[in-house]
Design a protein around this motif. Structure first.
Motif, PDB file in Angstrom:
ATOM      1  N   ASP A  69       0.829  -1.201   0.000  1.00  0.00           N
ATOM      2  CA  ASP A  69       0.000   0.000   0.000  1.00  0.00           C
ATOM      3  C   ASP A  69       0.866   1.254   0.000  1.00  0.00           C
ATOM      4  O   ASP A  69       0.584   2.218  -0.714  1.00  0.00           O
ATOM      5  N   THR A  70       1.947   1.232   0.804  1.00  0.00           N
ATOM      6  CA  THR A  70       2.856   2.380   0.855  1.00  0.00           C
ATOM      7  C   THR A  70       3.545   2.594  -0.485  1.00  0.00           C
ATOM      8  O   THR A  70       3.700   3.720  -0.948  1.00  0.00           O
ATOM      9  N   GLY A  71       3.948   1.479  -1.127  1.00  0.00           N
ATOM     10  CA  GLY A  71       4.606   1.570  -2.420  1.00  0.00           C
ATOM     11  C   GLY A  71       3.694   2.149  -3.489  1.00  0.00           C
ATOM     12  O   GLY A  71       4.113   2.965  -4.311  1.00  0.00           O
ATOM     13  N   LYS A  72       2.427   1.730  -3.457  1.00  0.00           N
ATOM     14  CA  LYS A  72       1.466   2.258  -4.427  1.00  0.00           C
ATOM     15  C   LYS A  72       1.255   3.748  -4.215  1.00  0.00           C
ATOM     16  O   LYS A  72       1.200   4.522  -5.169  1.00  0.00           O
ATOM     17  N   SER A  73       1.143   4.148  -2.946  1.00  0.00           N
ATOM     18  CA  SER A  73       0.956   5.563  -2.644  1.00  0.00           C
ATOM     19  C   SER A  73       2.172   6.374  -3.069  1.00  0.00           C
ATOM     20  O   SER A  73       2.049   7.450  -3.654  1.00  0.00           O
ATOM     21  N   ASP A  74       3.376   5.845  -2.791  1.00  0.00           N
ATOM     22  CA  ASP A  74       4.609   6.538  -3.147  1.00  0.00           C
ATOM     23  C   ASP A  74       4.753   6.677  -4.656  1.00  0.00           C
ATOM     24  O   ASP A  74       5.124   7.735  -5.157  1.00  0.00           O
ATOM     25  N   SER A  75       4.441   5.615  -5.401  1.00  0.00           N
ATOM     26  CA  SER A  75       4.564   5.676  -6.855  1.00  0.00           C
ATOM     27  C   SER A  75       3.540   6.620  -7.469  1.00  0.00           C
ATOM     28  O   SER A  75       3.795   7.250  -8.490  1.00  0.00           O
ATOM     29  N   SER A  76       2.361   6.748  -6.818  1.00  0.00           N
ATOM     30  CA  SER A  76       1.353   7.693  -7.304  1.00  0.00           C
ATOM     31  C   SER A  76       1.831   9.129  -7.113  1.00  0.00           C
ATOM     32  O   SER A  76       1.631   9.984  -7.986  1.00  0.00           O
ATOM     33  N   VAL A  77       2.471   9.395  -5.970  1.00  0.00           N
ATOM     34  CA  VAL A  77       3.022  10.724  -5.733  1.00  0.00           C
ATOM     35  C   VAL A  77       4.134  11.024  -6.738  1.00  0.00           C
ATOM     36  O   VAL A  77       4.217  12.124  -7.292  1.00  0.00           O
ATOM     37  N   ARG A  78       4.977  10.034  -6.981  1.00  0.00           N
ATOM     38  CA  ARG A  78       6.056  10.205  -7.953  1.00  0.00           C
ATOM     39  C   ARG A  78       5.496  10.506  -9.339  1.00  0.00           C
ATOM     40  O   ARG A  78       6.073  11.282 -10.102  1.00  0.00           O
ATOM     41  N   GLN A  79       4.380   9.879  -9.677  1.00  0.00           N
ATOM     42  CA  GLN A  79       3.758  10.112 -10.975  1.00  0.00           C
ATOM     43  C   GLN A  79       3.341  11.576 -11.112  1.00  0.00           C
ATOM     44  O   GLN A  79       3.609  12.230 -12.122  1.00  0.00           O
ATOM     45  N   LEU A  80       2.691  12.111 -10.082  1.00  0.00           N
ATOM     46  CA  LEU A  80       2.228  13.489 -10.136  1.00  0.00           C
ATOM     47  C   LEU A  80       3.385  14.483 -10.145  1.00  0.00           C
ATOM     48  O   LEU A  80       3.294  15.537 -10.768  1.00  0.00           O
ATOM     49  N   LEU A  81       4.482  14.138  -9.467  1.00  0.00           N
ATOM     50  CA  LEU A  81       5.630  15.036  -9.409  1.00  0.00           C
ATOM     51  C   LEU A  81       6.540  14.913 -10.618  1.00  0.00           C
ATOM     52  O   LEU A  81       7.456  15.703 -10.799  1.00  0.00           O
ATOM     53  N   GLY A  82       6.292  13.890 -11.464  1.00  0.00           N
ATOM     54  CA  GLY A  82       7.133  13.702 -12.638  1.00  0.00           C
ATOM     55  C   GLY A  82       8.472  13.082 -12.326  1.00  0.00           C
ATOM     56  O   GLY A  82       9.467  13.334 -13.013  1.00  0.00           O
ATOM     57  N   MET A  83       8.519  12.246 -11.280  1.00  0.00           N
ATOM     58  CA  MET A  83       9.773  11.625 -10.861  1.00  0.00           C
ATOM     59  C   MET A  83       9.884  10.210 -11.396  1.00  0.00           C
ATOM     60  O   MET A  83       8.893   9.591 -11.799  1.00  0.00           O
ATOM     61  N   LYS A  84      11.109   9.699 -11.378  1.00  0.00           N
ATOM     62  CA  LYS A  84      11.350   8.328 -11.801  1.00  0.00           C
ATOM     63  C   LYS A  84      10.722   7.360 -10.801  1.00  0.00           C
ATOM     64  O   LYS A  84      10.642   7.643  -9.613  1.00  0.00           O
ATOM     65  N   GLY A  85      10.267   6.196 -11.297  1.00  0.00           N
ATOM     66  CA  GLY A  85       9.596   5.234 -10.438  1.00  0.00           C
ATOM     67  C   GLY A  85       8.125   5.550 -10.256  1.00  0.00           C
ATOM     68  O   GLY A  85       7.515   5.162  -9.268  1.00  0.00           O
ATOM     69  N   ALA A  86       7.538   6.275 -11.234  1.00  0.00           N
ATOM     70  CA  ALA A  86       6.147   6.702 -11.128  1.00  0.00           C
ATOM     71  C   ALA A  86       5.199   5.536 -11.391  1.00  0.00           C
ATOM     72  O   ALA A  86       5.546   4.548 -12.041  1.00  0.00           O
ATOM     73  N   ALA A  87       3.987   5.685 -10.878  1.00  0.00           N
ATOM     74  CA  ALA A  87       2.951   4.676 -11.110  1.00  0.00           C
ATOM     75  C   ALA A  87       2.468   4.750 -12.552  1.00  0.00           C
ATOM     76  O   ALA A  87       2.577   5.783 -13.217  1.00  0.00           O
ATOM     77  N   ASP A  88       1.939   3.627 -13.032  1.00  0.00           N
ATOM     78  CA  ASP A  88       1.364   3.576 -14.369  1.00  0.00           C
ATOM     79  C   ASP A  88       0.002   4.256 -14.315  1.00  0.00           C
ATOM     80  O   ASP A  88      -0.904   3.793 -13.625  1.00  0.00           O
ATOM     81  N   GLU A  89      -0.144   5.360 -15.013  1.00  0.00           N
ATOM     82  CA  GLU A  89      -1.344   6.180 -14.908  1.00  0.00           C
ATOM     83  C   GLU A  89      -1.947   6.415 -16.287  1.00  0.00           C
ATOM     84  O   GLU A  89      -1.228   6.653 -17.252  1.00  0.00           O
ATOM     85  N   ASN A  90      -3.276   6.344 -16.372  1.00  0.00           N
ATOM     86  CA  ASN A  90      -3.968   6.575 -17.637  1.00  0.00           C
ATOM     87  C   ASN A  90      -4.851   7.809 -17.615  1.00  0.00           C
ATOM     88  O   ASN A  90      -5.407   8.182 -18.648  1.00  0.00           O
TER      89      ASN A  90
END
Length: 340
Positions: free
Chosen positions: A57-78
């Motif tokens: 759950d923490t990893g999913k939350s972290d990757s979602s934040v990374r996605q919004l910030l434009g960082m490496k390791g971002a979640a797959d987002e559509n």
């Protein structure tokens, strides 16, 4: 008499006065529930399962934040709007916003509790961060789409999550918003010369020729990294200071010098793109000099620039105290790097 007493006992034992027996089902319900007893291995497995779920759950939350910030390791987002935000890389807005704030403070005219000054400062931060830095990052991703297909194929453009036409529309909209905000700030501050608009146009041109052919400054490691460093250090400072005061020569010299330190910082970004840069013929410093040499160029540029600023403070501006403080902050950094 004795017979009568025996008869009464017999009737009491058999008759209706005897206490009724509790039904079997009721006895079952009355029993306290027994909890399962977990033995050692079962407890360990349960604990490990809970830890895994928590980390997941923490990893999913972290990757979602990374996605919004434009960082490496971002979640797959559509989600298209989240992808649009990702293209602007909000994590890169921070140094420019900080530069605007520093420039405003350096002007000597900014009043921290004045509502109008606060509103103007926030508007300038919006111009430098989300609008013009967002434009810079989006146009860079657009012209780097072939390289990203090699280095970072999960990025929004090479992965096909957003069309090229949509990306072009986005960076043009951000450019228009940035230039329009700069013109608004000039009018709001009562500038006779549109200094904010000029700075915004200049920075936008640098961003374009950094990413786009035929110049594509990022193809040349030295020039490209300096252009990037100056855009992140000198320009936002100038914008903040020009909004509330006037740009002085000494401040412009110091910020240009510190832009050389930004060159070293910009080199860090090139290490993740070595494979694609090499295939596409881009002469980034890690490609041109190798990883080890580029590493020392990176830290050496930062250290030499800061030492140069300390020397300028001492010899050029006669600010002995400031020069000594800066030198005291630099020397431990140099010693720590050389000690490794």
């Amino acid at each position: 008499m004795a017979a009568q007493m025996v008869n009464q006992r017999s009737m009491s034992a058999v008759g209706g006065t005897r206490p009724k027996a509790c039904p079997y089902n009721a006895r079952i319900k009355a029993r306290p529930a027994r909890l399962p007893v977990l033995r050692g291995r079962q407890m360990l497995r349960l604990h490990a399962s809970q830890q895994t779920d928590s980390k997941s759950d923490t990893g999913k939350s972290d990757s979602s934040v990374r996605q919004l910030l434009g960082m490496k390791g971002a979640a797959d987002e559509n989600d298209k709007w989240k992808i649009r935000v990702q293209l602007t890389k909000p994590v890169t807005w921070v140094p420019l916003i900080w530069g605007v704030v520093c420039g405003a403070a350096a002007s000597g005219n900014y009043v921290w509790n004045d509502p109008q000054d606060i509103a103007q400062l926030l508007t300038c931060c919006m111009m430098s961060g989300p609008f013009l830095t967002g434009y810079t990052q989006t146009i860079n991703d657009y012209y780097d789409r072939e390289i990203d297909a090699i280095n970072e194929p999960y990025r929004p453009i090479p992965s096909g999550k957003i069309s090229e036409a949509e990306v072009v529309a986005q960076f043009l909209a951000l450019l228009g918003a940035g230039l329009g905000t700069a013109a608004l700030l000039d009018k709001w501050a009562g500038h006779e010369f549109p200094i904010m608009f000029v700075l915004a146009v200049f920075g936008s041109i640098i961003s374009y020729i950094y990413s786009a052919p035929p110049l594509k400054l990022k193809q040349s490691g030295w020039i490209g990294n300096y252009a990037l460093g100056s855009s992140y250090i000198a320009l936002p400072w100038w914008a903040g200071q020009a909004l509330f005061g006037e740009l002085s020569v000494d401040v412009m010299v110091l910020t240009v010098l510190y832009s050389l330190a930004g060159l070293g910082i910009a080199i860090v970004n090139d290490f993740k793109s070595i494979e694609g840069d090499r295939k596409m013929g881009l002469q980034s410093l890690p490609v041109a000099f190798g990883i080890d040499t580029a590493k020392w160029i990176c830290v050496g540029t930062i250290d030499i620039t800061q030492l140069g600023v300390a020397a300028y403070l001492y010899g050029g501006l006669h600010q002995t105290t400031y020069a000594a403080v800066l030198l005291g902050l630099i020397l431990p950094q140099v010693g720590a790097r050389n000690g490794r």
